[in-house]
Design an enzyme around this catalytic site. Sequence first.
Site, PDB file in Angstrom:
ATOM      1  N   HIS A 463       0.836  -1.208   0.000  1.00 41.16           N
ATOM      2  CA  HIS A 463       0.000   0.000   0.000  1.00 41.16           C
ATOM      3  C   HIS A 463       0.873   1.261   0.000  1.00 41.16           C
ATOM      4  O   HIS A 463       0.718   2.147  -0.849  1.00 41.16           O
ATOM      5  CB  HIS A 463      -0.902  -0.028   1.241  1.00 41.16           C
ATOM      6  CG  HIS A 463      -1.803   1.157   1.371  1.00 41.16           C
ATOM      7  ND1 HIS A 463      -3.143   1.122   1.021  1.00 41.16           N
ATOM      8  CD2 HIS A 463      -1.571   2.427   1.807  1.00 41.16           C
ATOM      9  CE1 HIS A 463      -3.685   2.312   1.227  1.00 41.16           C
ATOM     10  NE2 HIS A 463      -2.755   3.127   1.713  1.00 41.16           N
ATOM     11  N   GLU A 464       1.800   1.326   0.955  1.00 40.61           N
ATOM     12  CA  GLU A 464       2.649   2.527   1.047  1.00 40.61           C
ATOM     13  C   GLU A 464       3.550   2.654  -0.181  1.00 40.61           C
ATOM     14  O   GLU A 464       3.837   3.750  -0.643  1.00 40.61           O
ATOM     15  CB  GLU A 464       3.479   2.506   2.338  1.00 40.61           C
ATOM     16  CG  GLU A 464       2.657   2.543   3.621  1.00 40.61           C
ATOM     17  CD  GLU A 464       1.582   3.640   3.657  1.00 40.61           C
ATOM     18  OE1 GLU A 464       1.764   4.689   3.013  1.00 40.61           O
ATOM     19  OE2 GLU A 464       0.552   3.433   4.324  1.00 40.61           O
TER      20      GLU A 464
END
Length: 671
Positions: A463-464
């Site tokens: 995600h990051e």
Amino acid sequence: MNPLLKDFNTAPFSKIANSDYKPAIKEAIQIAKKEIDVIVENDEEPTFENTTVALDFTGEKLNRITSIFFNLNSAETNDEIQKIAQEISPWLSEFRNDITLNDVLFKRVKTVFDKKESLALTSEQEMLLEKQYKGFARNGANLNESDKAALRKIDTELSKLSLKFGENVLAETNAYEMHLTDEKDLSGLPESAKEAAKQLANEKEKDGWIFTLDYPSYIPFLTYADNRTLRKELAIAAGKKGFQENEFNNEKIVLKIVGLRHKRANLLGYTSHAHFVLEERMAETPKKVIDFSNELLEKAKPAAENEFKNLENYAKKLDGIEQLQKWDGAYYSEKLKKEIFDLDQEILKPYFKLENVIDGVFEIANRLFDLQFEEIFNVDKYHEDVKTYHVTDADGNFISLFYADFHPRKGKRNGAWMTSYKSQQIKNGINERPHVSIVCNFTKPTITKPSLLTFNEVTTLFHEFGHALHGMLANTTYNSLSGTSVSWDFVELPSQVLENWCYEKEALELFAKHYKTGEVIPMEYVKKIKESASFHEGMQTLRQLSFGLLDMKWHSENPSEITSVKTFENDVFAGTKLYPDVPENAMSTAFSHIFQGGYSAGYYSYKWAEVLDADAFEYFLEEGIFDKKVATKFKENVLSKGGTEKPMTLYKRFRGKEPKPDALLKRAGLL
């Protein structure tokens, strides 16, 4: 000379003393003011170049210094840095107001804006001009003098309050520890969690085991510990953050923040803070957000209630639990999940050694977007845990510098985020490449084991990294439209879409290898990961929607009648509640996303972006998850474009049509 005031390319972390920040920021504000003066004092007729573009390039030094400072205030803070933050935040909001409330400057911007039809601008130039004009108008440029003064006062107060809110949450997180000395209390916990707790106790020179409210410590305890009393103690401690009778209580701060935000919106002519915020989002109005949330709620609620009932019956059958409580949810869910899918999160962890997952996400970025990552050791870092990488494209051109900081420590706030130390822009014909960073809180390596991630941590890393790709692949002219400078309900698309690769066999085979034997993750595990992905999706969706609706309720109505944070929350949660209320806990007093992190009137955007991401990934599934054509369309229309055009325009150019919630509902098993 102050290292922050010298010209630097990469952040000179090791040369900076805390005492350098205040003088550097003071000086950088003066430099930025002089740059503004040059525009204001220009006798020539205002043009796109001498006003709009000139203004976009002001304040560069200040931006670089403050990005270093505030990133460290999140990732490597201490009492001194927090104190400096309290002092400089009012200076910065004052400076921002000096710009947006500068009549002469606004007149110049407005002059250019009023003749934009005759200027033959590109869509990016048009967006810059519109964003700039709205930046003034939405920050009070059209107000009379006394209202401008009132606005300044509100902004200064708000910046202090949100900082204080965050400091209180961090102080409460750091203040609590559960110190156990009887091994019986560890029953049910995986070896890795015990070892980490033992290591923490050793570091604090204590016997036994220490558990804290940091996620890598807290989550495993709530998920696996058989001792229900201790689970309850830990859960209540977490829920009490900012809601105790002590110096870190956030109740008054919450009420003050929502009150001031409402007042500010009214001053600017908006019905509420949410009306103000959403004007600049894909969603546009509070009604649209509430309708969108209720549409999903209608689909998710029956499923959630059904899942909850099954979980209650399961806990009753297993342990005679009459009333399922919040501290039972993760524990019995994990047991039931294990029973249904025969999938133990602990069995998966050996396949997700941190270093392998990093290599995996790099390899996926290479196959999709032709990026190469080389770890380098000649760049200054703010902590020894930080890793640094040189990122290039297929032709060897420099694309970005990438920092990654993976493990919890005392000076670091919980959670995971992406940030930037230098924006991409094209200036004087040179494409200045960005410096991007991700910060996470993953399980640390221990004496006997490397850092082995839970599957949840794997998806967090992806995600990051999706956010990071949005920053790294930025390719716009103006820094204020570059990278993740997009509307808030579009910013989660790149991050959430990348999580999908964690569930695909083709992708997992690249990196999910047993850290001891090198064996690739067995495909029956992959099948189970996929099948279990929608496990309790109704409950998860209900939870996310409840947070989004709480946020909207705080910000879409007049909060002046609210006297009790707790009563207000209970009313809002009535329609989404599954577990009994815990009287000594509150959500809002530690809801950092909306009271510190910029998500106010925007928490819905996670679900909004899930609709986009499910729809976008369906395109990849149709053509192949490493299909170059689709990846290139995504890179050229979404990742590299930043905020240069309206999000829906960019999305439709990539996808060929508007997104529909069907793909999400199908993926979640709710259709």
